[in-house]
Design a protein around this motif. Structure first.
Motif, short mmCIF file in Angstrom:
data_model
loop_
_atom_site.label_atom_id
_atom_site.label_comp_id
_atom_site.label_asym_id
_atom_site.label_seq_id
_atom_site.Cartn_x
_atom_site.Cartn_y
_atom_site.Cartn_z
N SER A 36 0.83 -1.21 0.00
CA SER A 36 0.00 0.00 0.00
C SER A 36 0.86 1.26 0.00
CB SER A 36 -0.94 0.02 1.21
OG SER A 36 -1.88 -1.01 1.12
N ILE A 38 3.91 1.54 -1.20
CA ILE A 38 4.54 1.64 -2.52
C ILE A 38 3.52 2.18 -3.54
CG2 ILE A 38 5.55 0.32 -4.42
CD1 ILE A 38 6.85 -1.45 -2.17
N GLU A 39 2.30 1.68 -3.48
CA GLU A 39 1.25 2.17 -4.38
C GLU A 39 0.98 3.66 -4.15
OE1 GLU A 39 -2.19 -0.31 -3.79
OE2 GLU A 39 -1.11 -2.10 -4.44
N ALA A 40 1.19 4.14 -2.92
CA ALA A 40 0.94 5.55 -2.59
C ALA A 40 2.16 6.43 -2.82
CB ALA A 40 0.47 5.66 -1.14
N GLY A 41 3.26 5.86 -3.34
CA GLY A 41 4.41 6.67 -3.69
C GLY A 41 5.70 6.38 -2.94
N ALA A 42 5.67 5.48 -1.96
CA ALA A 42 6.91 5.14 -1.26
C ALA A 42 7.82 4.34 -2.19
CB ALA A 42 6.61 4.32 -0.01
N LYS A 43 9.10 4.39 -1.92
CA LYS A 43 10.08 3.64 -2.71
C LYS A 43 10.72 2.59 -1.81
CE LYS A 43 14.36 4.12 -5.29
NZ LYS A 43 15.49 4.99 -5.59
N ASP A 68 10.45 8.07 1.02
CA ASP A 68 9.36 8.85 0.42
C ASP A 68 8.01 8.45 1.00
OD1 ASP A 68 11.26 10.12 -1.16
OD2 ASP A 68 11.03 8.69 -2.80
N ASN A 70 4.91 8.98 4.03
CA ASN A 70 4.28 10.09 4.73
C ASN A 70 3.27 9.53 5.73
OD1 ASN A 70 1.53 9.96 3.51
ND2 ASN A 70 2.68 10.42 1.64
N MET A 73 0.17 6.96 5.34
CA MET A 73 0.43 5.54 5.08
C MET A 73 0.36 4.74 6.37
SD MET A 73 3.64 5.97 2.49
CE MET A 73 3.51 6.92 0.98
N GLN A 88 11.19 9.10 6.77
CA GLN A 88 10.55 10.32 6.28
C GLN A 88 11.44 11.50 6.60
OE1 GLN A 88 6.55 10.83 7.68
NE2 GLN A 88 6.34 12.85 6.77
#
Length: 183
Positions: A36, A38-43, A68, A70, A73, A88
């Motif tokens: 979830s 990663i899908e929201a922008g985490a790497k 990355d 926040n 998440m 973060q």
């Protein structure tokens, strides 16, 4: 590629230094938090294929470092209880403190600094530690148990205390007996 120092597997094997999580259900919840995020922008920084035993339907979870991230998440707001950490960036100690305290949980907190090169960061850590809403606060490490220190949480974490003399006190109950005797 850097040398792989973690061996995920059967904890009874001497070369294993990273075992399974508590249950298959917990492993699936942790995997969902990671995917979830990663899908929201985490790497994700660690390739999962380095840990073949970590697959759906097992209690083995590949370790993961996420950047990355926040505070929207789950991996940053829930207690993960797995080999996953989200990193973060913040602009100030005050922002870090606000984000760390912005959780319904408070088992542990970890602050990372270059304390050896910058002794003033030790003082900053002590100020943060005093204001952090967590039962245990670490400097430049995490989840290291010291039997002399109490292991406890605040908010929706950590019911009771273990370790230290305080943990022992919870397992005993004092009793007062008063006798009046004529002499």
């Amino acid at each position: 590629m850097a040398e792989q120092k973690y061996k995920l597997g059967d904890p009874t094997e001497p070369e294993t230094n990273l075992g399974p999580v508590v249950s298959v259900a917990s492993a699936e919840r942790i995997r969902k938090q990671v995917s979830s995020a990663i899908e929201a922008g985490a790497k994700a920084l660690i390739p999962e294929d380095l840990f073949a035993v970590a697959k759906a339907g097992t209690a083995y979870v590949a370790p993961q470092v996420l950047v990355d991230v926040n505070h929207t998440m789950d991996v940053m707001m829930e207690e993960t209880f797995g080999p996953v950490v989200g990193i973060q960036k913040v602009n100030s100690d005050d922002e870090a403190l606000a984000l760390m305290n912005d959780s319904p949980y408070g088992l542990t907190a970890s602050v990372w600094t270059d304390a050896d090169a910058h002794p003033e960061s030790q003082e900053a850590f002590l100020r943060l530690a005093d204001e952090l809403q967590a039962g245990t606060v670490f400097l430049n490490r995490c989840d290291f148990l010291d039997p002399a220190l109490a292991w406890t949480g605040v908010k929706n974490s950590g019911r009771g205390i273990s370790l230290s003399k305080f943990g022992y006190d919870q397992l005993t109950r004092a009793k007062s007996v008063h006798m009046k005797i004529k002499i």
